[in-house]
Structures are given as structure tokens and as C-alpha cells.
Design a protein around this motif. Structure first.
Motif, PDB file in Angstrom:
ATOM      1  N   ASP A 181       1.615   2.075  11.025  1.00 57.26           N
ATOM      2  CA  ASP A 181       1.382   1.307  12.254  1.00 57.26           C
ATOM      3  C   ASP A 181      -0.100   1.176  12.611  1.00 57.26           C
ATOM      4  N   ARG A 182      -0.961   1.864  11.898  1.00 53.39           N
ATOM      5  CA  ARG A 182      -2.389   1.833  12.232  1.00 53.39           C
ATOM      6  C   ARG A 182      -2.984   0.456  11.999  1.00 53.39           C
ATOM      7  N   LYS A 183      -3.947   0.116  12.856  1.00 47.25           N
ATOM      8  CA  LYS A 183      -4.634  -1.169  12.743  1.00 47.25           C
ATOM      9  C   LYS A 183      -5.845  -1.035  11.821  1.00 47.25           C
ATOM     10  N   LEU A 184      -6.278  -2.158  11.307  1.00 45.82           N
ATOM     11  CA  LEU A 184      -7.400  -2.189  10.376  1.00 45.82           C
ATOM     12  C   LEU A 184      -8.634  -1.514  10.962  1.00 45.82           C
ATOM     13  N   GLU A 185      -8.919  -1.788  12.242  1.00 45.83           N
ATOM     14  CA  GLU A 185     -10.136  -1.248  12.852  1.00 45.83           C
ATOM     15  C   GLU A 185     -10.098   0.270  13.032  1.00 45.83           C
ATOM     16  N   HIS A 186      -8.906   0.854  12.988  1.00 40.56           N
ATOM     17  CA  HIS A 186      -8.779   2.306  13.127  1.00 40.56           C
ATOM     18  C   HIS A 186      -8.802   3.020  11.781  1.00 40.56           C
ATOM     19  N   GLY A 187      -8.771   2.244  10.695  1.00 43.96           N
ATOM     20  CA  GLY A 187      -8.787   2.848   9.360  1.00 43.96           C
ATOM     21  C   GLY A 187      -7.385   3.044   8.822  1.00 43.96           C
ATOM     22  N   ARG A 188      -7.071   2.356   7.722  1.00 47.13           N
ATOM     23  CA  ARG A 188      -5.743   2.472   7.097  1.00 47.13           C
ATOM     24  C   ARG A 188      -5.888   3.044   5.688  1.00 47.13           C
ATOM     25  N   ILE A 189      -4.993   3.931   5.336  1.00 39.95           N
ATOM     26  CA  ILE A 189      -5.022   4.519   3.998  1.00 39.95           C
ATOM     27  C   ILE A 189      -3.723   4.171   3.270  1.00 39.95           C
ATOM     28  N   ALA A 190      -3.746   4.333   1.957  1.00 40.32           N
ATOM     29  CA  ALA A 190      -2.543   4.128   1.161  1.00 40.32           C
ATOM     30  C   ALA A 190      -1.691   5.399   1.215  1.00 40.32           C
ATOM     31  N   ILE A 191      -0.376   5.224   1.169  1.00 34.92           N
ATOM     32  CA  ILE A 191       0.549   6.362   1.200  1.00 34.92           C
ATOM     33  C   ILE A 191       1.395   6.324  -0.066  1.00 34.92           C
ATOM     34  N   VAL A 192       1.370   7.407  -0.820  1.00 33.83           N
ATOM     35  CA  VAL A 192       2.177   7.528  -2.034  1.00 33.83           C
ATOM     36  C   VAL A 192       3.055   8.768  -1.879  1.00 33.83           C
ATOM     37  N   VAL A 193       4.367   8.597  -2.007  1.00 37.07           N
ATOM     38  CA  VAL A 193       5.312   9.693  -1.797  1.00 37.07           C
ATOM     39  C   VAL A 193       6.045  10.023  -3.089  1.00 37.07           C
ATOM     40  N   ILE A 194       6.026  11.289  -3.465  1.00 36.83           N
ATOM     41  CA  ILE A 194       6.859  11.782  -4.559  1.00 36.83           C
ATOM     42  C   ILE A 194       8.156  12.273  -3.918  1.00 36.83           C
ATOM     43  N   ASP A 195       9.242  11.546  -4.189  1.00 37.58           N
ATOM     44  CA  ASP A 195      10.508  11.747  -3.476  1.00 37.58           C
ATOM     45  C   ASP A 195      11.598  12.229  -4.440  1.00 37.58           C
ATOM     46  N   PRO A 196      11.813  13.530  -4.581  1.00 35.83           N
ATOM     47  CA  PRO A 196      12.789  14.037  -5.551  1.00 35.83           C
ATOM     48  C   PRO A 196      14.248  13.785  -5.174  1.00 35.83           C
ATOM     49  N   HIS A 197      14.528  13.552  -3.883  1.00 38.15           N
ATOM     50  CA  HIS A 197      15.917  13.434  -3.448  1.00 38.15           C
ATOM     51  C   HIS A 197      16.248  12.101  -2.768  1.00 38.15           C
ATOM     52  N   GLY A 198      15.379  11.128  -2.841  1.00 37.65           N
ATOM     53  CA  GLY A 198      15.652   9.828  -2.238  1.00 37.65           C
ATOM     54  C   GLY A 198      15.741   9.871  -0.725  1.00 37.65           C
ATOM     55  N   GLU A 199      14.929  10.735  -0.091  1.00 32.46           N
ATOM     56  CA  GLU A 199      15.002  10.905   1.367  1.00 32.46           C
ATOM     57  C   GLU A 199      14.230   9.847   2.141  1.00 32.46           C
ATOM     58  N   TYR A 200      13.390   9.068   1.454  1.00 27.45           N
ATOM     59  CA  TYR A 200      12.556   8.101   2.170  1.00 27.45           C
ATOM     60  C   TYR A 200      12.884   6.662   1.784  1.00 27.45           C
ATOM     61  N   LEU A 201      14.048   6.460   1.194  1.00 24.33           N
ATOM     62  CA  LEU A 201      14.430   5.107   0.787  1.00 24.33           C
ATOM     63  C   LEU A 201      14.744   4.225   1.984  1.00 24.33           C
ATOM     64  N   GLY A 202      14.978   4.840   3.157  1.00 26.22           N
ATOM     65  CA  GLY A 202      15.259   4.074   4.364  1.00 26.22           C
ATOM     66  C   GLY A 202      14.100   3.189   4.788  1.00 26.22           C
ATOM     67  N   PHE A 203      12.887   3.484   4.315  1.00 23.83           N
ATOM     68  CA  PHE A 203      11.723   2.662   4.669  1.00 23.83           C
ATOM     69  C   PHE A 203      11.780   1.281   4.030  1.00 23.83           C
ATOM     70  N   LYS A 204      12.590   1.122   2.986  1.00 22.05           N
ATOM     71  CA  LYS A 204      12.619  -0.189   2.319  1.00 22.05           C
ATOM     72  C   LYS A 204      13.473  -1.203   3.080  1.00 22.05           C
ATOM     73  N   SER A 205      14.078  -0.772   4.177  1.00 19.05           N
ATOM     74  CA  SER A 205      14.790  -1.700   5.059  1.00 19.05           C
ATOM     75  C   SER A 205      14.301  -1.470   6.486  1.00 19.05           C
ATOM     76  N   GLY A 206      14.540  -2.443   7.370  1.00 21.28           N
ATOM     77  CA  GLY A 206      14.072  -2.291   8.743  1.00 21.28           C
ATOM     78  C   GLY A 206      12.660  -2.797   8.930  1.00 21.28           C
ATOM     79  N   GLU A 207      11.995  -2.305   9.966  1.00 25.37           N
ATOM     80  CA  GLU A 207      10.701  -2.873  10.353  1.00 25.37           C
ATOM     81  C   GLU A 207       9.566  -2.539   9.386  1.00 25.37           C
ATOM     82  N   TYR A 208       9.762  -1.564   8.484  1.00 21.65           N
ATOM     83  CA  TYR A 208       8.698  -1.212   7.543  1.00 21.65           C
ATOM     84  C   TYR A 208       8.956  -1.755   6.135  1.00 21.65           C
ATOM     85  N   ALA A 209       9.977  -2.596   5.996  1.00 19.75           N
ATOM     86  CA  ALA A 209      10.362  -3.100   4.670  1.00 19.75           C
ATOM     87  C   ALA A 209       9.231  -3.853   3.980  1.00 19.75           C
ATOM     88  N   ASN A 210       8.490  -4.663   4.750  1.00 20.67           N
ATOM     89  CA  ASN A 210       7.429  -5.477   4.133  1.00 20.67           C
ATOM     90  C   ASN A 210       6.185  -4.671   3.791  1.00 20.67           C
TER      91      ASN A 210
END
Length: 503
Positions: A181-210
Motif C-alpha cells: 500500500d505504500r506510495k512512491l514518495e514514501h519508498g517502495r521495495i520489492a517483496i519476495v516470499v518463500i512459501d512452503p505451505h501455500g499460505e500467501y496464495l490469497g494475495f493473488k485474488s482480491g485488491e492485491y491481485a494486480n
């Protein structure tokens, strides 16, 4: 700086007031353990943290007298017991807040001083929260958003520690939402998740899908020609010095030939080269066997998937879903390679600053495992030691900190700890995390789901936080126990009916 709401009066005790502690008798029942309070001192406004609260009543001090009186009628029926009850709060002196600066407490609070609630703006500055910070929740006993500074929280790495079911993945999801949700002027970083159990697949749908890309572990590939001899030897720890020398010579020849022909080479080319080389059979045979086993992992290709610039993009989330991979070695090989590539590319400025989140970190950077069972431990500890200089941040999530590499954990200067009950884990946390005392360690065992202790570089003083509700969807991967039980029985019943119908 206090909000004017009087809570009590500082009293003299056997041990104080001292420069470290003070006690005050309450005139308000709204004071709670864990609350921040303030009183005026010689140096300025002294900020304290309530560590315990006790209640007393002179009428109930002698057990034998109470027992005798209660035989006929309650004490309250004959004596004004409520008039003699009092409550005392014991507080730790944290420091003096003066002109928006924190000074060390060098003189005790005066008996008789009035204790007040701390104004929200003062507490915000005192704890080190910022306006554009990551809002992970609310400070316990205060209506104050816990907005953690991005740099202080992540640059020197973060560890999220808790027992199973205490809310580690939930907190990590909240943290990722804040970063996305951070804006460009506040500084945005890349996020890479190692997910052994598929716990973060919910991000691919909903408001963060894009802003989310999920890479299936079975499709993730390593470009063999980018694998250095050193990394290849980490994948094959059983090789002798002679075998390593033959592999290194073969890779050198393949690299030279590929450069002359402007093409790449793969693992099959290495195997063919070894087969055709004049090598002693007692060296060649076992070496080809090890290389064949490596080929069976099916993770090598002519190019990386995903490419590093696909994996690390500012303000976006990449999830490497390893839930369909059974081989622990294969998982570690993938983590080791992509973590190395990310760090290398970041050093060259070819990818943005990133946060690498590793779930079940104790499986990828185990403390006592042999090298062959800890392939990814080396690069994880390297990022922990060196990453902060290049904008390569690490977040280690673990339910068994005692099994997590001490080197990696000790480099995480910020810790968010949810409920932990295992005594070995508690001791390990106490030894690895600076700024945490026995009282806080004891409180960790009683935390409810969604409550956390933030300690370390991210805050000026350890603080208990109630984690906010997440906005992203919970992953639907996996089934509930009741659902699996129903499905099994229905399936068995259908099989039985089919057999009876056939007969």
C-alpha cells in the motif's frame, strides 16, 4: 506532555522510588499492566511502563482472622472493608522525555508526584513511530496506531517468532499489505516470499491481485550455465576433492566452448563431457551417479524462471509456492540459488531494494544440521550479515527459534514475537533478542492470538501490540480436518455401493 488525566500518586516503598522503578497508588481503575504512564521529575517528564499491579486490604491481611469472622457473617457486613482497599501499580522507569528527546533516567521520581496518562503524540515520539510507517496494529492499552518506520524495521532484518497457530502468517500478511500500500514518495521495495505451505496464495485474488505474482514451485527453474562450481558443490556435498576438480575443469571447458559458439550449456552437457573424459573409473562412476541424481530433481534449464527482474519489482509481491514440492533438498536448492542471485543483482543495482520473507526459516537455515541438509543456510546467513549495506532485507518466520541458525537470528535487529510456550524457545529468544527482560519473556507465554511484542531496532522501547485485521484474503489452499474426514467417509461409502452394485 501528559494528557492531564490523573491516575495516581507515587508512594515510597522499601525499594524505591529509584532511577529504575517507581510505584504509585491508583485513584483510577483504568490503569492496566503494560500501560505507559508519566510523572513530572527533576529532569523533565519521566515515562514509565506498568509491569505489575497489586491490590491490598488491611481487613484481609490476617488469614486466621478472616476465617474466624467469615464463620458467622461476611466481613463486609460488619466492617467498612471497601474503605480500606487500595491498589498499587509498579512501573519501570524508561527514560525522561524532554524537547522530543529521550534522556536516561538519572534521578528517581519524588514520592507524592502525580502520575498521569501519556499523551498520544508524546507516546508516539517516545516509542519511535512515524506518520508514514507500517501500521501493523494498535498499542496495547492505548488508542495509538503502531506505525513502524520501514528502515528501522527492515534494513537490519526482522524475525517473526511464534508457536504454531499464534498468528505468524497473519502478521506477515499484514506487513505485506502495508508494504504493497505504500506510495512512491514514501519508498517502495520489492517483496519476495518463500512459501512452503501455500499460505500467501490469497494475495493473488482480491485488491492485491494486480500487484501479486505466484510462481509454482514445480515450474521454477535454474539456468544451469549461471550455476558456479562453488554452488554446484553445495548441491552435491558428497563429492571428493578429485571429483570436484574434474567437474570444475569440465565446467570451464563448457563455458569456453559456449562462449565461442554464443550458446548456453546444461546439466546434460556436463554429464556427456564427464562420460567422454579420460577419468579414472573409481572417480567417474560415482561422479556420474551424483550428477544423475541431480538431474532427477528436474530444476535445471537453459534460463531462469522466474527471471530476477520478474521476481523483484518495486511495490509488488512475488510468491514462490513450494507447497507441491516434497523434496526438502529441492526446496533448499531453489532458495539457495534465487537468494544468491537476488543479492548479487542487488549489489549491481539491477534489481530494486527487496525484502526476502522466508517461512519456516528453521527448515532453510537450521542451526545444527549437516551441510547436505542445510544447503540454503549459507546464503541466508550471508544476507543477514551483509544485506543491510545493499538494501537486501530479510524476514525470518519461525515457530521453532531454538532450531533456527543463531547467526541468522542474532543478525535480525528487530523481532516481533507472538505467543511462545516452549521453554527452550523462550530461553533462545531471551539470549538472541536484545532489550527483552524476564518479565517480557514471561508475558510472551500468556499472549493471545493476534497479540505481539515488538522489540529491537524498530522501536525505542519494547511494546505490546494488538495486530490489526488483515485486508487480503486468507489462502484457500488446504482443507479443514472436518472436510477431509467427511470426504473420506463419503468416498468409502460410494466405493462400497459400487462394489455391491457390481456384485
Amino acid at each position: 506532555m501528559a494528557d492531564g488525566k490523573e491516575l495516581g500518586t507515587v508512594v515510597s516503598t522499601i525499594d524505591g522510588p529509584s532511577t529504575e522503578r517507581f510505584s504509585f497508588v491508583l485513584n483510577s481503575k483504568q490503569v492496566r499492566r503494560g500501560q505507559f504512564v508519566a510523572c513530572e521529575g527533576e529532569q523533565g517528564m519521566l515515562i514509565g511502563h506498568v509491569i505489575d499491579i497489586t491490590r491490598a486490604n488491611r481487613y484481609f491481611e490476617r488469614a486466621e482472622s478472616v476465617a474466624e469472622y467469615e464463620k458467622t457473617a461476611p466481613l463486609s457486613a460488619n466492617f467498612p472493608v471497601t474503605d480500606w482497599e487500595y491498589t498499587v501499580a509498579n512501573a519501570r522507569a524508561l527514560g525522561v522525555f524532554k524537547n522530543r528527546h529521550i534522556l536516561r533516567s538519572t534521578f528517581p521520581a519524588a514520592p507524592g508526584s502525580k502520575v498521569q496518562a501519556v499523551e498520544a503524540s508524546v507516546l508516539k515520539d517516545f516509542l519511535g513511530f512515524v506518520d508514514d510507517g507500517l501500521a501493523i496494529g494498535e498499542v496495547e492499552n492505548h488508542k495509538l496506531p503502531a506505525t513502524l518506520d520501514l528502515t528501522r524495521l527492515l534494513q537490519k532484518h526482522l524475525a517473526i517468532l511464534a508457536m504454531s497457530g499464534a498468528g505468524k502468517s497473519y502478521l506477515a500478511s499484514v506487513l505485506m499489505e502495508e508494504l504493497l500500500d505504500r506510495k512512491l514518495e514514501h519508498g517502495r521495495i520489492a517483496i519476495v516470499v518463500i512459501d512452503p505451505h501455500g499460505e500467501y496464495l490469497g494475495f493473488k485474488s482480491g485488491e492485491y491481485a494486480n500487484r501479486t505474482t505466484v510462481f509454482e514451485g514445480r515450474k521454477v527453474k535454474i539456468a544451469f550455465h549461471k550455476v558456479s562450481p562453488h554452488l554446484l558443490f553445495e548441491f552435491m556435498t558428497q563429492l571428493t576433492i578429485t571429483q570436484k576438480r574434474e567437474v570444475e575443469n569440465a565446467l570451464y571447458e563448457l563455458r569456453r566452448e559456449a562462449k565461442n559458439k554464443s550458446q548456453t550449456y546444461g546439466l546434460d552437457d556436463l554429464i556427456s563431457h564427464i562420460q567422454g573424459a579420460e577419468i579414472k573409473e573409481n572417480v567417474k562412476g560415482p561422479l556420474l551417479s551424483w550428477l544423475s541424481q541431480l538431474r532427477k530433481k528436474r530444476i535445471f534449464s537453459t534460463s531462469d524462471y522466474p527471471r530476477m527482474k520478474q521476481l523483484a519489482q518495486p511495490g509488488k509481491l512475488s510468491v514462490i509456492d513450494l507447497s507441491e514440492i516434497d523434496s526438502n533438498k529441492r526446496k533448499q536448492m531453489l532458495v539457495s540459488y534465487f537468494a544468491r542471485r537476488l543479492l548479487k543483482m542487488r549489489k549491481r543495482g539491477k534489481v530494486p531494494p527487496f525484502l526476502l520473507i522466508i517461512e519456516e526459516a528453521h527448515n532453510f537455515a537450521p542451526e545444527k544440521a549437516q551441510k547436505e541438509a542445510a544447503i540454503s543456510r549459507g546464503i541466508i546467513t550471508t544476507i543477514a550479515r551483509e544485506g543491510r549495506k545493499f538494501g537486501a532485507s530479510l524476514c525470518l518466520i519461525s515457530q521453532r527459534p531454538v532450531h533456527l541458525s543463531t547467526t541468522a537470528l542474532s543478525q535480525c535487529n528487530s523481532n516481533i514475537i507472538l505467543r511462545v510456550t516452549n521453554p527452550f524457545d523462550i530461553d533462545h529468544i531471551g539470549e538472541s533478542c536484545e532489550g527483552i527482560d524476564k518479565g517480557m519473556l514471561g508475558a510472551i507465554t500468556t499472549l493471545r492470538v493476534g497479540e505481539a511484542l515488538v522489540v529491537g531496532e524498530a522501536v525505542n522501547h519494547p511494546v505490546f501490540v494488538k495486530i490489526r485485521r488483515r485486508k487480503s484474503r486468507k489462502s484457500s489452499k488446504g482443507e479443514s480436518l472436518s472436510s477431509m474426514a467427511r470426504k473420506y467417509e463419503v468416498g468409502e461409502e460410494e466405493k462400497r455401493k459400487d462394489v455391491e452394485a457390481f456384485i
